[in-house]
Each structure stands twice: as C-alpha cells, then as structure tokens.
Design an enzyme around this catalytic site. Structure first.
Site, short mmCIF file in Angstrom:
data_model
loop_
_atom_site.label_atom_id
_atom_site.label_comp_id
_atom_site.label_asym_id
_atom_site.label_seq_id
_atom_site.Cartn_x
_atom_site.Cartn_y
_atom_site.Cartn_z
N ASN A 68 -1.42 -12.96 -14.50
CA ASN A 68 -0.10 -13.58 -14.32
C ASN A 68 -0.17 -15.05 -14.67
O ASN A 68 -1.22 -15.55 -15.06
CB ASN A 68 0.38 -13.36 -12.87
CG ASN A 68 -0.60 -13.94 -11.88
OD1 ASN A 68 -0.87 -15.12 -11.88
ND2 ASN A 68 -1.16 -13.08 -11.04
N ASP A 89 -0.92 -7.49 -7.74
CA ASP A 89 -0.63 -6.42 -6.79
C ASP A 89 -1.27 -5.11 -7.26
O ASP A 89 -1.62 -4.26 -6.46
CB ASP A 89 0.89 -6.22 -6.68
CG ASP A 89 1.54 -7.40 -5.97
OD1 ASP A 89 0.88 -7.98 -5.09
OD2 ASP A 89 2.69 -7.76 -6.32
N ILE A 143 -5.08 -9.01 0.29
CA ILE A 143 -6.10 -9.90 0.88
C ILE A 143 -5.55 -10.63 2.11
O ILE A 143 -6.17 -10.69 3.16
CB ILE A 143 -6.60 -10.94 -0.16
CG1 ILE A 143 -7.23 -10.21 -1.35
CG2 ILE A 143 -7.58 -11.92 0.47
CD1 ILE A 143 -7.69 -11.11 -2.48
#
Ligand SMILES: Cc1cc2nc3c(=O)[nH]c(=O)nc-3n(C[C@H](O)[C@H](O)[C@H](O)COP(=O)(O)O)c2cc1C
Length: 398
Positions: free
Chosen positions: A210, A279, A309
């Site tokens: 990302n 994700d 996490i």
C-alpha cells in the site's frame, strides 16, 4: 500553553525592523503564564522603546552591561542563571555575527556566553543579508555551538523584497519553545511503534502493498524520543533514515511484523501502531515467477486475511497502553469509535485518507484523537508538529 507556566524566559531584542513583533512575543508568553524579562541591545532601543517592553513584561528592562545599578540588582551572570530559556528575537545579522565570534562586550553577548540554558534565536533580516556567505557562516557557527534557530521564514519583507530572512511569526516561536518544555513528558517510558506498509509476496518478484510512507510513524518516534521515551520501531519497507537513539527492526510482511511485535511487546509501556498492515495476503506463495503465458488472460489471486496485530496486542495488554491509527475514507469518527471499542484501544487516531493533501505519503496530516471520553480534532499541520501534539496528548490523558 501550560508547559510555559512559571518558566523564566529572557527575551533579547536586537536592532531590526521586526523588533515591534517582540511586543507580541511578550504578550503571548505572559498569557501562557511565563515569567518574562527583556534585554535590549542599544540598536533595538531605536526601534521600540524600553518603556513599552517594561509595561508589557511587567519587569524592568535590561540594557547595559556596565550599569552599576543593574549590576547590583541582576548582573549578566545572575541574568544568565535566572533564565530557563533565552530567546533572541528578532536576531539581527550583526548580533548573529557577534555571537558567532564569541564576543562579550555588551549585555546580550555577555549573558549568552555565561548562559548554560538553551538559547533560541529567530533571525530577521533582508533576504540579501541573510543569503550573504558571511551571515551563513556565522549562522552555522551558532548552530554548531548549540544555539537553536527558529526560522527564518520566506515571504514579503518590510523593504519590499521577497525571500528568506523574514522572522517566524510570534505564535510559531512560542510553540517551538513550549514544545521544548514538553521534553520529559515520557521520561523513561518504553515505547514500541510499528510503521510503514507491509509487503505480501505473490511470487519472487511481485507483492501486494500500500501507499504508506512510514513518515507518520518515524515522526512520532522522534517526538517520543524527544519527550524522553526509549523508542523502538518495527518498520515495513520504507526509505527513511532511522532517527537518532531509536532502535529499529526491519520486516517485510504482516506475519513478520506480528512475530517481532509478539517477541518484544512485554518489555514496553506503550504500543503505537502506525503501520499500514495489509489486511490480506495471497493464500499461496508461488516459488517461481508466475509466467504470463501460463495463466491465459486472467490471473486469479486467492487472498486470505492476515492476523490483526493491533487486536492481538490489545487482547492481552495488561498495563500496556495501546494506540491505533484508523485510515478511513468515509464516516471517519463513527468508524474510528467502532474500532476503538472492538480492538479495546486506549486511543485511536483517525484520518481521512481519501484527501490526497493529507495522510499517505504527505508531509501533513489532519486527525481526530478519540478515547472513550475525549474527542479532539487537530487541524491540518505538519506531521512533525502533529507528532508532538499526539505525544503531549498521550502524556496528559493516558
Ligand atoms: C531602518 C533599519 C532597519 C534595519 N533592519 C534590520 C533587520 O531587519 N535585520 C538586521 O539584521 N539588521 C537591520 N538593520 C541594521 C541593524 O540595525 C544594525 O546592524 C545594528 O547594528 C544591529 O545592532 P544589534 O545587533 O546590536 O542590535 C536595520 C537598520 C535600519 C536603519
């Protein structure tokens, strides 16, 4: 600004056109509860009168090194000892040169030689004077002698020129000085920060990732360190230098990040999750590069969820304070509040990543700080400034 309450500030005013702004600086310090004394060079008194400064500060103004009356009350050594911080604003090219040379033949230079406190200076001059190589050399000498510069800024100048040399605005000067008193807010606290993106491998040459640059996390690490914290970063792949005195572990995937966080977390007081953890990851990793010919026109990737996490840390958090970021594109506050509750966080920092001028890869951000009891907006500011605000908020509220 409660950091400034009862602090002893010595404001030294030198002879420049921006001397009139010293009046506003005094006013801002007074409103913040600081105890302020003013020292003026001979030239400064041509630009603004000691009487004005006395009236505003509520204290007698210091002007002379060899004044027997002043010497009895508060000589240059006492004045230096009295000061928690010295601010020279505006600081003329001449004063920069004299301070850089180590001269002590007037009250200001003598006080600065005798001082052991931090000395800030706000250069203010015409752009040509500022860019002159001698001024630049003198400026560097001061920086090497631990003087801290505030500005100068660029913009329109009193003489009609445009460029660098303009004194920073009084409020900006006060903010920078206030933040120096924030140091120690997290003294001795151990802080673990995750930062940057993760990379989820598809095959040996491809991955899913990302746009996170890691800037926010690294900037928070610096602010936490400056507040006296012992800081470690677990970072995904970013092109950022490790801040001084900060430990760093590099990881690639979400699984690696989770493993490192799990290993370390018991040693920390505060966990700040700024990382943009993927994700999802590919269900299967192809050992060989996927060939274009092999798969026809379409390539279907089966994705599976990564372990959360933040959630896994907060499930067994005990005394640990856990702080998360929420990158949202809609219903920001509502979604952030949901996350705060679901993930059992102490604070969530939410921002709107649909706005390109803030958030991912930008140097600025605008966020909402949300706890169970408080909801506070911090309007668009540099990530550096924002980080200091976040650290102050954490120290005051958690
Ligand atoms: C109208 C006027 C405006 C001035 N403005 C500036 C200025 O903005 N910055 C600067 O460095 N010097 C400026 N100077 C020059 C300083 O006043 C001069 O160098 C003086 O010696 C500075 O003394 P000090 O550093 O001891 O206060 C200006 C001079 C005049 C006459």
């Amino acid at each position: 600004m409660k950091q400034l309450a009862n602090k002893h500030i010595l404001l030294c005013v030198t002879g420049g056109i921006a001397a009139y702004k010293a009046a506003e600086i005094i006013r801002l310090f007074k409103t913040s509860g600081a105890n302020i004394r003013v020292l003026m060079t001979e030239a400064a008194q041509e630009f603004i009168t000691p009487l004005t400064m006395q009236a505003l500060s509520g204290n007698q103004v210091h002007t002379d090194l060899l004044d027997t009356k002043a010497e009895a009350a508060m000589g240059h050594i006492e004045l230096a000892k009295w000061s928690d911080i010295i601010l020279i604003a505006p600081c003329s090219a001449n004063s920069i040169a004299r301070l850089a040379s180590g001269k002590g033949d007037d009250l200001m230079t003598a006080v600065c030689l005798a001082a052991v406190c931090k000395i800030y200076f706000a250069p203010a001059m015409n752009q040509a004077m500022w860019s002159d190589s001698r001024t630049q050399e003198n400026f560097k000498k001061l920086i090497n002698n631990n003087f801290i510069s505030i500005g100068p800024d660029s913009g329109e100048q009193a003489c009609g020129d445009e460029g660098f040399g303009r004194m920073s605005e009084p409020q900006q000067i006060i903010n920078q000085i206030a933040s120096s008193f924030s140091q120690g807010l997290l003294a001795g606290k151990k802080i673990l920060i995750t930062a940057g993106p993760t990379r989820e491998k598809i095959d040996p040459v491809r991955y899913i990732s990302n746009r996170s640059s890691g800037k926010m996390g690294f900037s928070i690490a610096e602010a936490a360190r400056d507040a006296g914290g012992l800081v470690s970063i677990i970072s995904g792949p970013v092109s950022l230098e490790t801040p001084n005195e900060v430990d760093r572990i590099n990881v690639e995937s979400a699984d690696e990040m989770l493993k490192e966080v799990d290993k370390a977390i018991n040693n920390f007081d505060l966990f700040i999750s700024t990382a943009a953890v993927s994700d999802f990851k590919p269900e299967e990793y192809e050992n060989q590069k996927i060939k274009k010919q092999k798969k026809g026109n379409n390539l279907n990737l089966e994705l599976t969820k990564n372990q959360d996490i933040l959630k896994s840390v907060s499930e067994n958090k005990g005394d640990l304070k856990v702080i998360g970021f929420a990158a949202e594109t809609q219903n920001i506050i509502e979604n952030a509040k949901k996350k705060l509750k679901e993930k059992n966080l102490d604070l969530i920092i939410a921002n709107d990543v649909s706005d390109d001028s803030i958030g991912f890869d930008s140097d600025e951000n605008e966020v909402y700080l949300i706890t169970k009891k408080i909801e506070k907006k911090i309007s668009k500011v540099s990530k550096k400034k924002l980080s200091r605000n976040i650290i102050e908020f954490i120290a005051e509220n958690l």
